[in-house]
Write a protein that holds these residues in place. Structure first.
Motif, PDB file in Angstrom:
ATOM      1  N   ARG A  92      12.849  -1.006   0.300  1.00 15.08           N
ATOM      2  CA  ARG A  92      11.946  -1.758  -0.569  1.00 15.08           C
ATOM      3  C   ARG A  92      10.520  -1.744  -0.022  1.00 15.08           C
ATOM      4  NH1 ARG A  92      14.858  -6.919  -3.424  1.00 15.08           N
ATOM      5  NH2 ARG A  92      16.717  -5.836  -4.142  1.00 15.08           N
ATOM      6  N   ILE A  93      10.400  -1.855   1.286  1.00 13.49           N
ATOM      7  CA  ILE A  93       9.069  -1.822   1.889  1.00 13.49           C
ATOM      8  C   ILE A  93       8.477  -0.420   1.775  1.00 13.49           C
ATOM      9  CG2 ILE A  93       7.774  -2.127   4.035  1.00 13.49           C
ATOM     10  CD1 ILE A  93       9.745  -4.298   4.805  1.00 13.49           C
ATOM     11  N   GLU A  94       9.313   0.599   1.936  1.00 15.29           N
ATOM     12  CA  GLU A  94       8.854   1.985   1.753  1.00 15.29           C
ATOM     13  C   GLU A  94       8.240   2.154   0.366  1.00 15.29           C
ATOM     14  OE1 GLU A  94       8.815   4.753   3.557  1.00 15.29           O
ATOM     15  OE2 GLU A  94      10.333   4.650   5.134  1.00 15.29           O
ATOM     16  N   ALA A  95       8.871   1.511  -0.633  1.00 17.77           N
ATOM     17  CA  ALA A  95       8.379   1.627  -2.004  1.00 17.77           C
ATOM     18  C   ALA A  95       7.009   0.991  -2.171  1.00 17.77           C
ATOM     19  CB  ALA A  95       9.376   0.981  -2.969  1.00 17.77           C
ATOM     20  N   MET A  96       6.715  -0.027  -1.370  1.00 16.83           N
ATOM     21  CA  MET A  96       5.448  -0.738  -1.486  1.00 16.83           C
ATOM     22  C   MET A  96       4.306  -0.007  -0.798  1.00 16.83           C
ATOM     23  SD  MET A  96       6.816  -4.586  -0.714  1.00 16.83           S
ATOM     24  CE  MET A  96       5.152  -5.223  -0.565  1.00 16.83           C
ATOM     25  N   LEU A  97       4.621   0.821   0.190  1.00 15.20           N
ATOM     26  CA  LEU A  97       3.589   1.470   0.986  1.00 15.20           C
ATOM     27  C   LEU A  97       3.551   2.960   0.673  1.00 15.20           C
ATOM     28  CD1 LEU A  97       4.263  -0.248   4.431  1.00 15.20           C
ATOM     29  CD2 LEU A  97       2.673  -0.951   2.647  1.00 15.20           C
ATOM     30  N   PRO A  98       2.475   3.463   0.102  1.00 15.23           N
ATOM     31  CA  PRO A  98       2.409   4.882  -0.224  1.00 15.23           C
ATOM     32  C   PRO A  98       2.468   5.745   1.027  1.00 15.23           C
ATOM     33  CG  PRO A  98       0.246   3.871  -0.427  1.00 15.23           C
ATOM     34  CD  PRO A  98       1.223   2.758  -0.202  1.00 15.23           C
ATOM     35  N   PRO A  99       2.907   7.005   0.907  1.00  9.38           N
ATOM     36  CA  PRO A  99       3.056   7.875   2.085  1.00  9.38           C
ATOM     37  C   PRO A  99       1.779   8.019   2.903  1.00  9.38           C
ATOM     38  CG  PRO A  99       4.127   8.857   0.179  1.00  9.38           C
ATOM     39  CD  PRO A  99       3.388   7.659  -0.324  1.00  9.38           C
ATOM     40  N   LEU A 129      13.975   0.393 -12.722  1.00  5.47           N
ATOM     41  CA  LEU A 129      13.435   1.620 -13.314  1.00  5.47           C
ATOM     42  C   LEU A 129      11.910   1.673 -13.202  1.00  5.47           C
ATOM     43  CD1 LEU A 129      15.616   2.165 -16.522  1.00  5.47           C
ATOM     44  CD2 LEU A 129      15.680   3.429 -14.368  1.00  5.47           C
ATOM     45  N   LEU A 130      11.328   0.666 -12.556  1.00 10.45           N
ATOM     46  CA  LEU A 130       9.898   0.687 -12.297  1.00 10.45           C
ATOM     47  C   LEU A 130       9.605   1.733 -11.236  1.00 10.45           C
ATOM     48  CD1 LEU A 130       7.836  -1.335 -13.571  1.00 10.45           C
ATOM     49  CD2 LEU A 130       7.795  -2.492 -11.372  1.00 10.45           C
ATOM     50  N   THR A 131       8.490   2.465 -11.364  1.00  8.69           N
ATOM     51  CA  THR A 131       8.158   3.463 -10.354  1.00  8.69           C
ATOM     52  C   THR A 131       7.691   2.774  -9.071  1.00  8.69           C
ATOM     53  OG1 THR A 131       5.830   3.667 -10.999  1.00  8.69           O
ATOM     54  CG2 THR A 131       7.419   5.080 -12.144  1.00  8.69           C
ATOM     55  N   LEU A 132       7.758   3.509  -7.960  1.00  5.89           N
ATOM     56  CA  LEU A 132       7.317   2.964  -6.683  1.00  5.89           C
ATOM     57  C   LEU A 132       5.831   2.621  -6.734  1.00  5.89           C
ATOM     58  CD1 LEU A 132       9.145   5.337  -4.166  1.00  5.89           C
ATOM     59  CD2 LEU A 132       9.960   3.207  -5.183  1.00  5.89           C
ATOM     60  N   ARG A 133       5.043   3.461  -7.394  1.00  4.12           N
ATOM     61  CA  ARG A 133       3.606   3.198  -7.479  1.00  4.12           C
ATOM     62  C   ARG A 133       3.335   1.939  -8.282  1.00  4.12           C
ATOM     63  NH1 ARG A 133      -0.171   8.017  -9.420  1.00  4.12           N
ATOM     64  NH2 ARG A 133       0.701   8.845  -7.474  1.00  4.12           N
ATOM     65  N   ALA A 134       4.055   1.764  -9.387  1.00  6.72           N
ATOM     66  CA  ALA A 134       3.873   0.562 -10.203  1.00  6.72           C
ATOM     67  C   ALA A 134       4.198  -0.686  -9.394  1.00  6.72           C
ATOM     68  CB  ALA A 134       4.760   0.643 -11.447  1.00  6.72           C
ATOM     69  N   LYS A 139      -2.829   6.959   6.971  1.00  4.28           N
ATOM     70  CA  LYS A 139      -4.159   7.568   7.038  1.00  4.28           C
ATOM     71  C   LYS A 139      -5.224   6.557   6.628  1.00  4.28           C
ATOM     72  CE  LYS A 139      -2.519  12.264   6.063  1.00  4.28           C
ATOM     73  NZ  LYS A 139      -2.579  13.398   5.122  1.00  4.28           N
ATOM     74  N   MET A 140      -4.881   5.706   5.650  1.00  2.00           N
ATOM     75  CA  MET A 140      -5.818   4.664   5.240  1.00  2.00           C
ATOM     76  C   MET A 140      -6.044   3.674   6.378  1.00  2.00           C
ATOM     77  SD  MET A 140      -6.733   5.238   2.047  1.00  2.00           S
ATOM     78  CE  MET A 140      -7.092   3.726   1.170  1.00  2.00           C
ATOM     79  N   ALA A 141      -4.968   3.352   7.106  1.00  2.74           N
ATOM     80  CA  ALA A 141      -5.100   2.439   8.241  1.00  2.74           C
ATOM     81  C   ALA A 141      -5.988   3.043   9.316  1.00  2.74           C
ATOM     82  CB  ALA A 141      -3.717   2.107   8.808  1.00  2.74           C
ATOM     83  N   GLY A 142      -5.794   4.337   9.582  1.00  5.02           N
ATOM     84  CA  GLY A 142      -6.625   5.020  10.562  1.00  5.02           C
ATOM     85  C   GLY A 142      -8.092   5.046  10.145  1.00  5.02           C
ATOM     86  N   LEU A 143      -8.322   5.264   8.840  1.00  2.69           N
ATOM     87  CA  LEU A 143      -9.685   5.275   8.322  1.00  2.69           C
ATOM     88  C   LEU A 143     -10.333   3.905   8.490  1.00  2.69           C
ATOM     89  CD1 LEU A 143     -11.988   6.632   6.718  1.00  2.69           C
ATOM     90  CD2 LEU A 143     -10.797   5.961   4.620  1.00  2.69           C
ATOM     91  N   ALA A 144      -9.583   2.853   8.160  1.00  2.00           N
ATOM     92  CA  ALA A 144     -10.110   1.492   8.299  1.00  2.00           C
ATOM     93  C   ALA A 144     -10.465   1.200   9.753  1.00  2.00           C
ATOM     94  CB  ALA A 144      -9.087   0.481   7.779  1.00  2.00           C
ATOM     95  N   GLY A 145      -9.616   1.651  10.679  1.00  2.00           N
ATOM     96  CA  GLY A 145      -9.891   1.440  12.098  1.00  2.00           C
ATOM     97  C   GLY A 145     -11.150   2.160  12.546  1.00  2.00           C
ATOM     98  N   GLY A 146     -11.349   3.367  12.049  1.00  3.71           N
ATOM     99  CA  GLY A 146     -12.533   4.138  12.408  1.00  3.71           C
ATOM    100  C   GLY A 146     -13.821   3.552  11.870  1.00  3.71           C
TER     101      GLY A 146
END
Length: 458
Positions: free
Chosen positions: A132-139, A222-227, A143-150
Motif C-alpha cells: 500500500r505504501i509502495e502505491a503511494m510513493l512513485p518510483p 480498481l483505482l490506479t496507483l497514481r490516483a 530522486k525527488m528526495a535527493g533533489l530536495a536535499g540538494g
C-alpha cells in the motif's frame, strides 16, 4: 532504528532460499556479506558475497557486526551460541523469540526508506502494508528526495520563513513537471526545481494545480496507483455523485470534499459552475483532485474543464481510470475484440442518439464490431428496436451489466429481439449495454434472461 553496516561484515549461516532472501536485503547496503553452509542450494552468483560451502566455525564471526541464522542443525546452534557469547546482534529466521532484531519490509526510494515491521508476528501483513505504501510513493520519489536535499541551503537563503519553505517543498515533491524532469536527468530536474523556486519567490505562495482523476467504476481496489497517491496530496476533492464515498475517503482526512452531484435529471452544479469552481480553487494555490467516475476522458466532459483551465493558465494533469465498459467486459469475461469475430470495439452514449447514430451503429454491429453503449438503460428497448429498424440482425447478442466493477453488479443476457420485448425494470445503477457477436463468448451463466429467446451461453 537503522543499523550502520557500511564497510562492516555481516554473516549469514545457511545456503537455501531463506539465506538468499536475506542476501537480497543486505545487498542494498555496502556491507561485506559472508555466507557459510555445508550445503549451498541457492544461487548467490548475482551478488557480491563470499560463499563458503563447509561447516561453521566460531572464527567465521570474527569482525562481524550482524548475524543471520537461516538454517537448522548443529552449525546453526553453534552460530547462535557464538553470536550471543560475543554480544553480536542475532536474527534467527522465522523464530521471533530467538531474535535480537527483526528485518522489516522495506519500501526503497533511496535516499528515502520506509520500514514496516510487526516484530516478527505477521510478516505477511507487513508485506501487504508495504504494497500500500509502495502505491503511494512513485518510483522516482527517491530522486525527488535527493533533489530536495540538494536545494536545501539555497531554499533557506531565499525563503526565510518555515511555512513558506514548507509550501515550496510540498509544491516541489508534488509537481508533475519536476517529477518528469527528474526522471529525464538530474540537470533537467534541478532546472525545473529552480523555475519553481523562482515562481515561489515571485508569487509568495504555491501555484495551484488540478488533477482530473479517473475513479474507475466504483471499487476502490480498481483505482490506479497514481490516483491513490494524488488523492493523498490533494487539498480539495471535487467529485461527481457516481464516485462512491469509499473512494472519496481515500483522500487526505483534512482535505475539503465538494460534491458536484451530477446525476440524471438532477444537476446540483452546472458544468459551467464546475469549471468556475476548479479554476477558482486552483487559483487560490490549492491542489485540486477533480474525481470522475470511470475515465475522465470517456464521457466525463473533461474537455470542457481542460479548456477552462487552459484559458485561466492553470496547471492540470490527466490521470486515467478504468472505464465502465472495460470493467463490465472483465466482470463477464467478454472479449470485446475477438479474432475472426470482432475486429473492433466502439464506446458510445445512447442518450440523445439520433437516427444517423443508430444507422451507423447498426452497420458496425453487422460488420462484427462490438458496441458498448453508455447511459442507455432507461431507453434500452427503444435503442434495440431502432437498431433492428436500421438493419441490425434481431438475433445479435446483447449483454447488459449494471454497476460494473462493484460488489452489487447485476447482469442480463439476450439478443436485440428479446431486448425489444423486455418490459421489466433493470437493477438500479449505471449500465453498460454490449451489442455484438463477440458478446456470446462472454460468461453470462448467472445473467438474468431478457426473454425466452437468448443466445447460447459460452
Amino acid at each position: 532504528m537503522s543499523f550502520k553496516v557500511r564497510g562492516q561484515r555481516v554473516a549469514i549461516i545457511g545456503g537455501g532460499e531463506e539465506a538468499l532472501n536475506k542476501v537480497r536485503l543486505i545487498a542494498k547496503t555496502t556491507a561485506q556479506v559472508v555466507i557459510v553452509s555445508r550445503q549451498i542450494e541457492a544461487d548467490f552468483s548475482g551478488f557480491a558475497v563470499e560463499v563458503h560451502e563447509r561447516r561453521f566455525v566460531p572464527s567465521d564471526l570474527d569482525g562481524v557486526v550482524l548475524v543471520f541464522v537461516a538454517e537448522q542443525g548443529a552449525d546453526a546452534e553453534l552460530a547462535k551460541a557464538t553470536a550471543r557469547a560475543r554480544n553480536i546482534p542475532l536474527n534467527v529466521v522465522d523464530v521471533p523469540a530467538e531474535c535480537d532484531f527483526y528485518t522489516p519490509s522495506i519500501v526503497d526510494r533511496a535516499p528515502l526508506t520506509v520500514a514496516i515491521s510487526t516484530e516478527g508476528d505477521a510478516p505477511v501483513l507487513a508485506r501487504l502494508v508495504r504494497a500500500r505504501i509502495e502505491a503511494m510513493l512513485p518510483p522516482g520519489f527517491g530522486k525527488m528526495a535527493g533533489l530536495a536535499g540538494g536545494l536545501r541551503k539555497r531554499v533557506e537563503s531565499l525563503i526565510h520563513t518555515g511555512p513558506a519553505r514548507r509550501r515550496f517543498y510540498e509544491a516541489l515533491v508534488s509537481s508533475p513537471q519536476v517529477e518528469a524532469a527528474v526522471a529525464a536527468s538530474p540537470i533537467a530536474g534541478r532546472f525545473a526545481a529552480e523555475v519553481l523556486l523562482e515562481q515561489h519567490q515571485t508569487a509568495g505562495a504555491s501555484a495551484g494545480i488540478v488533477w482530473l482523476i479517473g475513479a474507475g467504476p466504483g471499487s476502490e481496489d480498481l483505482l490506479t496507483l497514481r490516483a491513490q497517491r494524488l488523492l493523498q496530496q490533494a487539498d480539495v476533492i471535487v467529485h461527481d455523485q457516481l464516485v462512491p464515498d469509499v473512494v472519496v475517503q481515500m483522500g487526505r482526512r483534512d482535505a475539503e470534499q465538494i460534491s458536484v452531484g451530477k446525476a440524471k435529471g438532477h444537476h446540483s452544479f452546472s458544468q459551467a459552475q464546475i469549471n468556475t469552481l476548479i479554476v477558482r480553487l486552483a487559483g487560490e494555490g490549492k491542489k485540486v483532485a477533480r474525481l470522475k467516475s470511470g475515465d475522465p476522458m470517456v464521457f466525463g466532459r473533461a474537455g470542457e474543464e481542460i479548456s477552462a483551465l487552459r484559458k485561466a493558465g492553470i496547471q492540470y494533469q490527466i490521470v486515467p481510470g478504468v472505464s465502465a465498459a472495460l470493467a463490465a467486459a472483465a466482470d463477464t469475461a467478454t472479449p470485446v475484440t475477438l479474432r475472426k469475430v470482432s475486429s473492433g470495439f466502439i464506446m458510445a452514449t445512447a442518450h440523445g442518439a439520433d437516427d444517423s447514430d443508430l444507422t451507423h451503429w447498426a452497420a458496425l454491429a453487422q460488420a462484427g464490431l462490438t458496441l458498448a453503449l453508455y447511459m442507455g438503460k432507461s431507453i434500452a428497448s427503444e435503442v434495440a428496436r431502432r437498431l433492428v429498424a436500421h438493419g441490425a440482425s434481431p438475433s445479435t447478442p446483447v449483454g447488459i451489466v449494471v454497476n460494473a466493477g462493484r460488489p452489487q453488479m447485476t447482469t442480463y443476457s439476450g439478443n436485440l429481439s428479446s431486448l425489444i420485448a423486455w418490459d421489466d425494470i433493470l437493477a438500479d445503477g449505471p449500465a453498460i449495454i454490449f451489442v455484438g457477436e463477440a458478446v456470446a463468448a462472454g460468461d453470462w451463466s448467472n445473467a438474468a434472461q431478457l426473454a425466452a429467446q437468448n443466445f447460447k451461453v459460452a
